[in-house]
Scaffold this active site. Structure first.
Site, PDB file in Angstrom:
ATOM      1  N   ASN A   1       0.865  -1.192   0.000  1.00  9.67           N
ATOM      2  CA  ASN A   1       0.000   0.000   0.000  1.00  9.67           C
ATOM      3  C   ASN A   1       0.894   1.233   0.000  1.00  9.67           C
ATOM      4  O   ASN A   1       1.489   1.570   1.022  1.00  9.67           O
ATOM      5  CB  ASN A   1      -0.910  -0.004   1.237  1.00  9.67           C
ATOM      6  CG  ASN A   1      -1.752   1.259   1.327  1.00  9.67           C
ATOM      7  OD1 ASN A   1      -1.886   2.005   0.355  1.00  9.67           O
ATOM      8  ND2 ASN A   1      -2.330   1.506   2.497  1.00  9.67           N
ATOM      9  N   TRP A   2       0.975   1.868  -1.159  1.00  7.01           N
ATOM     10  CA  TRP A   2       1.876   3.018  -1.278  1.00  7.01           C
ATOM     11  C   TRP A   2       1.317   4.265  -0.605  1.00  7.01           C
ATOM     12  O   TRP A   2       2.033   5.249  -0.441  1.00  7.01           O
ATOM     13  CB  TRP A   2       2.123   3.332  -2.756  1.00  7.01           C
ATOM     14  CG  TRP A   2       2.954   2.331  -3.488  1.00  7.01           C
ATOM     15  CD1 TRP A   2       3.464   1.143  -3.011  1.00  7.01           C
ATOM     16  CD2 TRP A   2       3.404   2.436  -4.850  1.00  7.01           C
ATOM     17  NE1 TRP A   2       4.185   0.507  -3.993  1.00  7.01           N
ATOM     18  CE2 TRP A   2       4.168   1.277  -5.134  1.00  7.01           C
ATOM     19  CE3 TRP A   2       3.227   3.384  -5.862  1.00  7.01           C
ATOM     20  CZ2 TRP A   2       4.755   1.062  -6.384  1.00  7.01           C
ATOM     21  CZ3 TRP A   2       3.811   3.163  -7.101  1.00  7.01           C
ATOM     22  CH2 TRP A   2       4.569   2.009  -7.357  1.00  7.01           C
ATOM     23  N   LYS A   3       0.047   4.253  -0.257  1.00 11.74           N
ATOM     24  CA  LYS A   3      -0.617   5.449   0.297  1.00 11.74           C
ATOM     25  C   LYS A   3      -0.370   6.635  -0.636  1.00 11.74           C
ATOM     26  O   LYS A   3      -0.264   6.452  -1.844  1.00 11.74           O
ATOM     27  CB  LYS A   3      -0.143   5.728   1.719  1.00 11.74           C
ATOM     28  CG  LYS A   3      -0.169   4.481   2.598  1.00 11.74           C
ATOM     29  CD  LYS A   3      -0.005   4.813   4.042  1.00 11.74           C
ATOM     30  CE  LYS A   3       0.246   3.541   4.829  1.00 11.74           C
ATOM     31  NZ  LYS A   3      -0.232   3.618   6.180  1.00 11.74           N
TER      32      LYS A   3
ATOM     33  N   SER B   1       2.899  -2.268  10.216  1.00 10.46           N
ATOM     34  CA  SER B   1       4.353  -2.295  10.418  1.00 10.46           C
ATOM     35  C   SER B   1       4.978  -3.651  10.111  1.00 10.46           C
ATOM     36  O   SER B   1       5.948  -4.048  10.755  1.00 10.46           O
ATOM     37  CB  SER B   1       4.709  -1.814  11.824  1.00 10.46           C
ATOM     38  OG  SER B   1       4.288  -0.462  11.994  1.00 10.46           O
TER      39      SER B   1
ATOM     40  N   GLU C   1      -7.218   4.653   7.544  1.00  5.29           N
ATOM     41  CA  GLU C   1      -7.026   6.084   7.218  1.00  5.29           C
ATOM     42  C   GLU C   1      -8.256   6.637   6.499  1.00  5.29           C
ATOM     43  O   GLU C   1      -8.563   7.826   6.611  1.00  5.29           O
ATOM     44  CB  GLU C   1      -5.738   6.253   6.394  1.00  5.29           C
ATOM     45  CG  GLU C   1      -4.507   6.034   7.267  1.00  5.29           C
ATOM     46  CD  GLU C   1      -3.275   5.508   6.548  1.00  5.29           C
ATOM     47  OE1 GLU C   1      -3.219   5.578   5.304  1.00  5.29           O
ATOM     48  OE2 GLU C   1      -2.365   5.023   7.241  1.00  5.29           O
TER      49      GLU C   1
ATOM     50  N   GLY D   1       1.924   2.180  10.519  1.00  8.08           N
ATOM     51  CA  GLY D   1       2.859   3.285  10.353  1.00  8.08           C
ATOM     52  C   GLY D   1       3.548   3.708  11.645  1.00  8.08           C
ATOM     53  O   GLY D   1       4.187   4.754  11.692  1.00  8.08           O
TER      54      GLY D   1
ATOM     55  N   HIS E   1      -9.815   1.039   4.678  1.00 13.77           N
ATOM     56  CA  HIS E   1      -8.523   1.259   5.355  1.00 13.77           C
ATOM     57  C   HIS E   1      -8.763   2.221   6.518  1.00 13.77           C
ATOM     58  O   HIS E   1      -9.574   3.156   6.413  1.00 13.77           O
ATOM     59  CB  HIS E   1      -7.509   1.841   4.372  1.00 13.77           C
ATOM     60  CG  HIS E   1      -6.119   1.840   4.913  1.00 13.77           C
ATOM     61  ND1 HIS E   1      -5.690   2.790   5.809  1.00 13.77           N
ATOM     62  CD2 HIS E   1      -5.071   0.991   4.723  1.00 13.77           C
ATOM     63  CE1 HIS E   1      -4.431   2.519   6.143  1.00 13.77           C
ATOM     64  NE2 HIS E   1      -4.034   1.438   5.496  1.00 13.77           N
TER      65      HIS E   1
ATOM     66  N   GLU F   1      -5.805  -5.100  10.391  1.00 15.14           N
ATOM     67  CA  GLU F   1      -4.804  -4.048  10.572  1.00 15.14           C
ATOM     68  C   GLU F   1      -5.095  -3.290  11.863  1.00 15.14           C
ATOM     69  O   GLU F   1      -5.894  -2.343  11.869  1.00 15.14           O
ATOM     70  CB  GLU F   1      -4.869  -3.061   9.406  1.00 15.14           C
ATOM     71  CG  GLU F   1      -4.535  -3.663   8.059  1.00 15.14           C
ATOM     72  CD  GLU F   1      -3.908  -2.624   7.143  1.00 15.14           C
ATOM     73  OE1 GLU F   1      -2.788  -2.846   6.717  1.00 15.14           O
ATOM     74  OE2 GLU F   1      -4.530  -1.578   6.900  1.00 15.14           O
TER      75      GLU F   1
ATOM     76  N   GLY G   1       2.564  -1.304   4.217  1.00 13.56           N
ATOM     77  CA  GLY G   1       2.633   0.119   3.873  1.00 13.56           C
ATOM     78  C   GLY G   1       4.062   0.557   3.624  1.00 13.56           C
ATOM     79  O   GLY G   1       4.633   0.351   2.556  1.00 13.56           O
ATOM     80  N   GLY G   2       4.673   1.161   4.624  1.00 14.89           N
ATOM     81  CA  GLY G   2       5.996   1.767   4.489  1.00 14.89           C
ATOM     82  C   GLY G   2       7.035   0.870   3.831  1.00 14.89           C
ATOM     83  O   GLY G   2       7.786   1.320   2.951  1.00 14.89           O
TER      84      GLY G   2
HETATM   85  C1  PEP Z   1      -1.069   0.087   5.718  1.00 15.12           C
HETATM   86  O1  PEP Z   1      -1.018   1.222   5.268  1.00 15.12           O
HETATM   87  O2  PEP Z   1      -2.006  -0.638   5.418  1.00 15.12           O
HETATM   88  C2  PEP Z   1       0.013  -0.359   6.594  1.00 15.12           C
HETATM   89  C3  PEP Z   1      -0.072  -1.533   7.135  1.00 15.12           C
HETATM   90  O3  PEP Z   1       1.056   0.525   6.791  1.00 15.12           O
HETATM   91  P1  PEP Z   1       2.454   0.197   7.538  1.00 15.12           P
HETATM   92  O4  PEP Z   1       2.930  -1.128   6.988  1.00 15.12           O
HETATM   93  O5  PEP Z   1       3.333   1.320   7.171  1.00 15.12           O
HETATM   94  O6  PEP Z   1       2.154   0.100   8.983  1.00 15.12           O
END
Ligand code: PEP
Length: 249
Positions: free
Chosen positions: A9-11, A211, A98, A173, A96, A167, A232-233
């Site tokens: 997930n590049w956000k 994470s 966010e 994040g 999600h 999640e 994500g990251g």
């Molecule tokens: C996400 O955005 O779905 C996510 C899990 O981010 P991160 O891996 O950065 O926690």
């Protein structure tokens, strides 16, 4: 054994140049051979066409980060499931945290988005998860079950076509990952809920997100009910994402 699914997930990150470099590095480092996980990247909508072109003929699918619950019409800024279908998009994240947090998406809206995606052959990745306050109040199970129940109710017999991502909001994040045991415990709850709704629940991919990184992916992915990851990251760094993909074999 079920093939694992890893979705990046590049956000709201990227640029034409950075995306091209990242996708080329993923293709160049792609692990060959049996057992490779299914992989997709959820790119910002502005870059769907670029990702589709870059990834054509590769084993990496394109995903969207959201989809409208509406079919067509006066919904400025929205992206319909039919548009995603036009671009060969395989998956769309829905719900999600966010989107729930910053865009006020309710369980009902998330459920309608899942249904809209399914209607156009786009697989919804339904995100559920509790906040830190909810976990500390002992409400984790209640919250994730409520979030998933809304979708199960909406999509009826299509439940087996969903992907579900657990999640925990406190892990997204933040660098704070759920322990493999914490994640597995919630996944088992979700699997049981899906099993009560569908005879095909064992085939539903249950992803963990929060994470996940090159160092912790293997342990998380070894859990019985963790069928993949939503990353994500770490999906923004080719080497890290490739390590996670390798851990998912
Ligand atoms: C996400 O955005 O779905 C996510 C899990 O981010 P991160 O891996 O950065 O926690």
């Amino acid at each position: 054994m079920k093939k694992k699914l890893i979705v990046g997930n590049w956000k709201m990150n990227g640029s034409l140049a950075a995306n091209a470099a990242l996708l080329q590095a993923l293709k160049a480092g792609w692990p060959r051979g049996r057992g490779t996980a299914a992989v997709a990247v959820a790119v910002p909508s502005a870059y769907l066409a670029q990702a589709q072109a870059e990834l054509a003929g590769s084993d990496i699918g394109v995903a969207a980060q959201d989809v409208s619950q509406h079919e067509v019409g006066a919904y400025t800024g929205e992206l319909s499931a039919a548009m995603l279908q036009d671009f060969g998009v395989r998956f769309a994240l829905v719900g999600h945290s966010e989107r729930r947090q910053y865009h006020g998406e309710t369980d009902a809206v998330v459920a309608m988005k899942a249904q809209a995606a399914l209607a156009k052959g786009v697989t919804p990745i339904v995100c559920v998860g509790e906040t830190l306050a909810e976990r500390e109040a002992g409400q984790t199970e209640q919250v994730v079950k409520r979030q998933l129940a809304a979708v199960i109710h909406q999509v009826g017999p299509c439940v087996s076509e969903l992907v579900v991502a657990y999640e925990p909001v406190w892990a997204i994040g933040t660098g704070k990952t759920a322990t493999p045991e914490q994640a597995q415990a919630v996944h088992a709850v979700l699997r049981a809920q899906l099993a009560a709704a569908s005879a095909k629940a064992d085939g539903i991919a249950l992803l963990y997100g929060g994470s996940m990184n090159a160092g912790n992916a293997e342990q998380l992915l070894a859990q019985a009910d963790i069928d993949g990851g939503l990353v994500g990251g770490a999906s923004l760094k080719a080497a890290d994402f490739l390590t996670i993909i390798a851990a998912a074999r």
